[in-house]
Design a protein around this motif. Sequence first.
Motif, PDB file in Angstrom:
ATOM      1  N   THR A  23     -21.869   7.754  38.853  1.00 54.99           N
ATOM      2  CA  THR A  23     -22.961   8.609  38.400  1.00 54.99           C
ATOM      3  C   THR A  23     -23.014   8.712  36.877  1.00 54.99           C
ATOM      4  O   THR A  23     -24.043   9.101  36.335  1.00 54.99           O
ATOM      5  CB  THR A  23     -22.850  10.013  39.021  1.00 54.99           C
ATOM      6  OG1 THR A  23     -21.545  10.534  38.769  1.00 54.99           O
ATOM      7  CG2 THR A  23     -23.119   9.973  40.509  1.00 54.99           C
ATOM      8  N   LYS A  24     -21.951   8.330  36.190  1.00 58.58           N
ATOM      9  CA  LYS A  24     -21.993   8.304  34.718  1.00 58.58           C
ATOM     10  C   LYS A  24     -22.967   7.249  34.204  1.00 58.58           C
ATOM     11  O   LYS A  24     -23.385   7.295  33.055  1.00 58.58           O
ATOM     12  CB  LYS A  24     -20.599   8.054  34.144  1.00 58.58           C
ATOM     13  CG  LYS A  24     -19.675   9.230  34.304  1.00 58.58           C
ATOM     14  CD  LYS A  24     -18.340   8.969  33.652  1.00 58.58           C
ATOM     15  CE  LYS A  24     -17.448  10.187  33.826  1.00 58.58           C
ATOM     16  NZ  LYS A  24     -16.194  10.058  33.100  1.00 58.58           N
ATOM     17  N   ALA A  25     -23.323   6.292  35.058  1.00 60.26           N
ATOM     18  CA  ALA A  25     -24.238   5.220  34.670  1.00 60.26           C
ATOM     19  C   ALA A  25     -25.685   5.511  35.050  1.00 60.26           C
ATOM     20  O   ALA A  25     -26.553   4.661  34.901  1.00 60.26           O
ATOM     21  CB  ALA A  25     -23.791   3.903  35.304  1.00 60.26           C
ATOM     22  N   VAL A  26     -25.975   6.720  35.518  1.00 68.92           N
ATOM     23  CA  VAL A  26     -27.330   7.078  35.942  1.00 68.92           C
ATOM     24  C   VAL A  26     -28.143   7.536  34.740  1.00 68.92           C
ATOM     25  O   VAL A  26     -27.688   8.331  33.931  1.00 68.92           O
ATOM     26  CB  VAL A  26     -27.290   8.181  37.026  1.00 68.92           C
ATOM     27  CG1 VAL A  26     -28.693   8.692  37.332  1.00 68.92           C
ATOM     28  CG2 VAL A  26     -26.616   7.657  38.288  1.00 68.92           C
ATOM     29  N   TYR A  27     -29.380   7.033  34.669  1.00 74.21           N
ATOM     30  CA  TYR A  27     -30.311   7.398  33.608  1.00 74.21           C
ATOM     31  C   TYR A  27     -31.465   8.253  34.124  1.00 74.21           C
ATOM     32  O   TYR A  27     -32.087   8.981  33.362  1.00 74.21           O
ATOM     33  CB  TYR A  27     -30.886   6.142  32.943  1.00 74.21           C
ATOM     34  CG  TYR A  27     -29.866   5.430  32.108  1.00 74.21           C
ATOM     35  CD1 TYR A  27     -29.786   5.651  30.745  1.00 74.21           C
ATOM     36  CD2 TYR A  27     -28.940   4.567  32.689  1.00 74.21           C
ATOM     37  CE1 TYR A  27     -28.832   5.017  29.970  1.00 74.21           C
ATOM     38  CE2 TYR A  27     -27.984   3.931  31.921  1.00 74.21           C
ATOM     39  CZ  TYR A  27     -27.933   4.159  30.573  1.00 74.21           C
ATOM     40  OH  TYR A  27     -26.982   3.545  29.815  1.00 74.21           O
ATOM     41  N   ASP A  28     -31.767   8.124  35.417  1.00 71.40           N
ATOM     42  CA  ASP A  28     -32.931   8.800  35.965  1.00 71.40           C
ATOM     43  C   ASP A  28     -32.839   8.748  37.487  1.00 71.40           C
ATOM     44  O   ASP A  28     -32.005   8.021  38.039  1.00 71.40           O
ATOM     45  CB  ASP A  28     -34.203   8.092  35.488  1.00 71.40           C
ATOM     46  CG  ASP A  28     -35.461   8.956  35.496  1.00 71.40           C
ATOM     47  OD1 ASP A  28     -35.427  10.096  36.001  1.00 71.40           O
ATOM     48  OD2 ASP A  28     -36.498   8.470  34.992  1.00 71.40           O
ATOM     49  N   TRP A  29     -33.692   9.509  38.161  1.00 74.41           N
ATOM     50  CA  TRP A  29     -33.799   9.458  39.612  1.00 74.41           C
ATOM     51  C   TRP A  29     -35.267   9.546  39.988  1.00 74.41           C
ATOM     52  O   TRP A  29     -36.088  10.070  39.233  1.00 74.41           O
ATOM     53  CB  TRP A  29     -33.008  10.599  40.284  1.00 74.41           C
ATOM     54  CG  TRP A  29     -33.505  11.976  39.937  1.00 74.41           C
ATOM     55  CD1 TRP A  29     -33.100  12.753  38.894  1.00 74.41           C
ATOM     56  CD2 TRP A  29     -34.530  12.717  40.609  1.00 74.41           C
ATOM     57  NE1 TRP A  29     -33.794  13.936  38.885  1.00 74.41           N
ATOM     58  CE2 TRP A  29     -34.673  13.943  39.933  1.00 74.41           C
ATOM     59  CE3 TRP A  29     -35.324  12.472  41.730  1.00 74.41           C
ATOM     60  CZ2 TRP A  29     -35.590  14.913  40.329  1.00 74.41           C
ATOM     61  CZ3 TRP A  29     -36.231  13.436  42.119  1.00 74.41           C
ATOM     62  CH2 TRP A  29     -36.350  14.643  41.428  1.00 74.41           C
ATOM     63  N   THR A  30     -35.588   8.993  41.157  1.00 67.60           N
ATOM     64  CA  THR A  30     -36.960   9.007  41.640  1.00 67.60           C
ATOM     65  C   THR A  30     -36.946   9.117  43.158  1.00 67.60           C
ATOM     66  O   THR A  30     -36.197   8.401  43.819  1.00 67.60           O
ATOM     67  CB  THR A  30     -37.712   7.714  41.248  1.00 67.60           C
ATOM     68  OG1 THR A  30     -37.605   7.507  39.840  1.00 67.60           O
ATOM     69  CG2 THR A  30     -39.176   7.772  41.645  1.00 67.60           C
TER      70      THR A  30
END
Length: 170
Positions: free
Chosen positions: A135-142
Motif C-alpha cells: 500500500t506504500k506504492a498506492v497513488y490513488d483508488w477508483t
Amino acid sequence: MLPHRTAFFPLLLASLYGAPALAQQAADRPVTVATAAEAGSVAPAQSMALFDQLIAKPMQEALRTLPQARKRFEAGLKPGEAFYLTTRVVDADGRFEQVFVQVTQWEDTYVQGTIANTLQTVQSYTTGQTLEFTTKAVYDWTIVRADGSEEGNYVGKFLDIQSRLDRLGE
C-alpha cells in the motif's frame, strides 16, 4: 506550487490513467510523455520528482480516503462494480507509468491485482499482467460502477482538469 507547471505538464505525463477495461466510457484518456530529448533532456528521475510535486495534493486526498474505500472493497462491491488501485511501474531505463490495477486480493499491506489499462511508455509490463505491491506504492483508488461512473480517482480527475486548462493556453 510547481514552477512552470503548465510547461512541464505535457512532458511529465507518462501515459497516465488510460481508462480501466471495464470503464471505457469513463472520461480518462491516456496522455503520452515526451522522450527526454523532446523534453529538453529531463531525466526520468527528475521527471518523476516533478510529476510527484504536481499530483501531491490530489494524491494526499486519495490516501486520506483510502481506508474507507478499502472497507467498501472488503465488504463486497455491488454487481458490475470494480475496484482499482493506481500504482506506478518503472522500466530498466527509469521511465515510469501510472497503472490501474484491478484489485483481486488485499491482505494487510499487500495488494494483488491485474493491470487494467494499456501501457504506452513502460513496455516491460502488459495489460492483464498480475502485479503485487504494498500500500506504500498506492497513488490513488477508483471504484467504477456498472454504469461507467466512478468514485475516487482524485489524481486522474486532477490530471484531466489540468490537461483541459493546458489546452486553453494553446
